[in-house]
Scaffold this active site. Structure first.
Site, PDB file in Angstrom:
ATOM      1  N   TYR A  65       0.823  -1.214   0.000  1.00 22.35           N
ATOM      2  CA  TYR A  65       0.000   0.000   0.000  1.00 22.35           C
ATOM      3  C   TYR A  65       0.859   1.267   0.000  1.00 22.35           C
ATOM      4  CZ  TYR A  65      -4.105  -2.898   1.083  1.00 22.35           C
ATOM      5  OH  TYR A  65      -5.109  -3.835   1.047  1.00 22.35           O
ATOM      6  N   LYS A  68       3.038 -15.463   1.553  1.00 19.69           N
ATOM      7  CA  LYS A  68       2.917 -16.162   0.264  1.00 19.69           C
ATOM      8  C   LYS A  68       4.343 -16.440  -0.185  1.00 19.69           C
ATOM      9  CE  LYS A  68       0.267 -17.585  -3.188  1.00 19.69           C
ATOM     10  NZ  LYS A  68      -0.591 -18.773  -3.064  1.00 19.69           N
ATOM     11  N   ASP A 124      -3.598 -18.049   0.973  1.00 16.95           N
ATOM     12  CA  ASP A 124      -4.790 -18.667   0.372  1.00 16.95           C
ATOM     13  C   ASP A 124      -5.347 -19.738   1.298  1.00 16.95           C
ATOM     14  OD1 ASP A 124      -2.339 -19.822  -0.216  1.00 16.95           O
ATOM     15  OD2 ASP A 124      -2.910 -20.571  -2.181  1.00 16.95           O
ATOM     16  N   ASP A 176      -5.477  -6.714   5.763  1.00 19.77           N
ATOM     17  CA  ASP A 176      -6.669  -5.933   5.415  1.00 19.77           C
ATOM     18  C   ASP A 176      -7.805  -6.894   5.062  1.00 19.77           C
ATOM     19  OD1 ASP A 176      -8.358  -3.939   4.626  1.00 19.77           O
ATOM     20  OD2 ASP A 176      -7.209  -3.309   2.873  1.00 19.77           O
ATOM     21  N   ASP A 229     -11.032  -8.401   7.843  1.00 22.91           N
ATOM     22  CA  ASP A 229     -12.454  -8.161   7.560  1.00 22.91           C
ATOM     23  C   ASP A 229     -13.213  -9.481   7.506  1.00 22.91           C
ATOM     24  OD1 ASP A 229     -12.164  -5.456   7.465  1.00 22.91           O
ATOM     25  OD2 ASP A 229     -13.221  -5.217   5.558  1.00 22.91           O
TER      26      ASP A 229
END
Ligand code: NAD
Length: 357
Positions: A141, A192, A224, A248, A252
């Protein structure tokens, strides 16, 4: 010495829910010798209305001077047409950046009394108590270079850069290990590493930091698989630590396992354990001023503040136990109400928590 708490109610339901958390803290001050002083300031739309900026200088000064910050929520229809540089959300982002709050703690707790609120089967989520630690100030980000460029063939190409320096990984890993030490001492690092070199380094640094925390059981999981496991069997996790973007998305997802937005607190910490504590929900302008919002996420944020910034573990436990008892007694605000329960207002829920302390 007395600790200073900056109380920033913000907008919408912010003032109503913050008042209930302050009520609970005042009760702990009076009856349990909690040595704190609370000072209030405006932020968000309220800051703009009063001082022309969503993060007025006096608010920032107070936040810097304080030992911890308790925030309600910011935003609302009234300020949507303002220039982006002075919109309420800038107040929040400004606080995070100015105070270097790089470690975002998002617990997903499902009180057994509310198991029916989840979209998952009660046996999968009942009793869920998971903490996601998300890196908040680095990663893709913020990485440079970024943008949209024109290729030689005339096609446009979008690009972002995933970067983490070892020191950034180390500090978020330490933050997560410290939290695991205060919980069930199990930490799952999510990456990952099979595809992204940046997270290969992430895994290496987490393993290095782990040597300083021999009591914590460490595991690694690809993102994943982590997403799948969160929905399949979320109770297997105690603490998860991950990058800004993975956190992020996963936080959620985890929050919504509980199905009740009005119940979930959060914290954003700096490297000294100073933090800003706030509910995960927004300012809910649709129900503002009606004394019907659920104050429990904010009250539970105050509990996190006692635990993570003020070292008052026993008082944090006391608030959480009081929330549990009030739920056992059937107290429910509208958002978590089901037939047969006692529907109460925002302030009556605050009173019920104080009565159960
Ligand atoms: P929201 O979280 O404010 O509301 C979503 C829905 O949940 C609404 O129906 C609301 O009534 C309900 N809700 C939220 N909190 C509740 C509570 N404590 N008790 C009962 N019901 C509750 O999200 P939104 O509607 O997308 O955003 C409203 C405003 O809040 C916007 O201006 C947005 O930018 C802002 N916002 C602020 C924050 C923050 O301050 N951290 C976070 C998210 C959104």
């Amino acid at each position: 010495m007395s600790k200073l708490i900056a109380v920033l109610p913000g907008d919408g339901i912010g003032p109503e829910i913050t008042a209930e958390a302050v009520k609970v803290l005042e009760a702990l001050k009076k009856d349990h010798a909690l040595d704190i002083e609370m000072e209030e300031a405006t932020v968000g739309g309220a800051g703009y209305d009063q001082h022309g900026h969503p993060l007025p200088p006096e608010t920032l000064d107070l936040a810097k001077k304080a030992d911890a910050i308790l925030l309600g929520a910011v935003g609302g229809y009234k300020w949507e047409s303002l220039d982006i540089s002075v919109r309420p959300e800038k107040g929040l982002l400004g606080l995070r950046a100015e105070l270097k709050l790089f470690s975002n703690l998002r617990p997903a707790i499902l009180y057994p009394q509310l198991a029916d609120a989840s979209t998952l089967k009660p046996e999968v989520v009942s009793g869920l108590d998971l903490m996601i630690v998300r890196e908040l100030t680095g990663g893709i980000y913020f990485g440079q270079p970024r943008g949209i460029r024109l290729l030689d063939n005339g096609e446009r190409q979008g690009y972002n850069t995933l970067v983490y320096a070892e020191s950034e990984i180390e500090r978020i890993a330490r933050s997560a290990f410290d939290i695991a030490m205060k919980r069930d001492k199990r930490l799952c690092s999510v990456d990952k590493a099979n595809v992204l070199e940046c997270t290969e380094l992430w895994r290496e640094v987490v393993d290095h930091v782990a040597k300083d925390y021999p009591q914590v059981e460490v595991s690694h999981m690809y993102v994943d698989n982590a997403a799948m496991q969160l929905v399949r069997a979320p109770k297997q996790f105690d603490v998860m630590v991950t990058t800004n973007m993975f956190g992020d998305i996963l936080s959620d997802c985890a929050a919504m396992l509980t199905g009740s937005i009005g119940m979930l607190p959060s914290a954003s910490l700096d490297s000294n354990g100073k933090g800003m504590y706030e509910p995960i929900h927004g300012s809910a302008p649709d129900i503002a001023g009606k004394n019907i919002a659920n104050p429990l996420a904010t009250i539970l944020s105050a509990a996190m503040m006692l635990r993570y910034s003020l070292g008052k573990e026993a008082l944090a436990d006391k608030i959480e136990a009081a929330v549990n008892r009030a739920l056992d007694e059937g107290y429910r605000t509208g958002d978590i109400y089901t037939d047969g329960m006692k529907r109460v207002s925002t302030s009556a829920m605050g009173d019920a928590i104080v009565a159960n302390l």
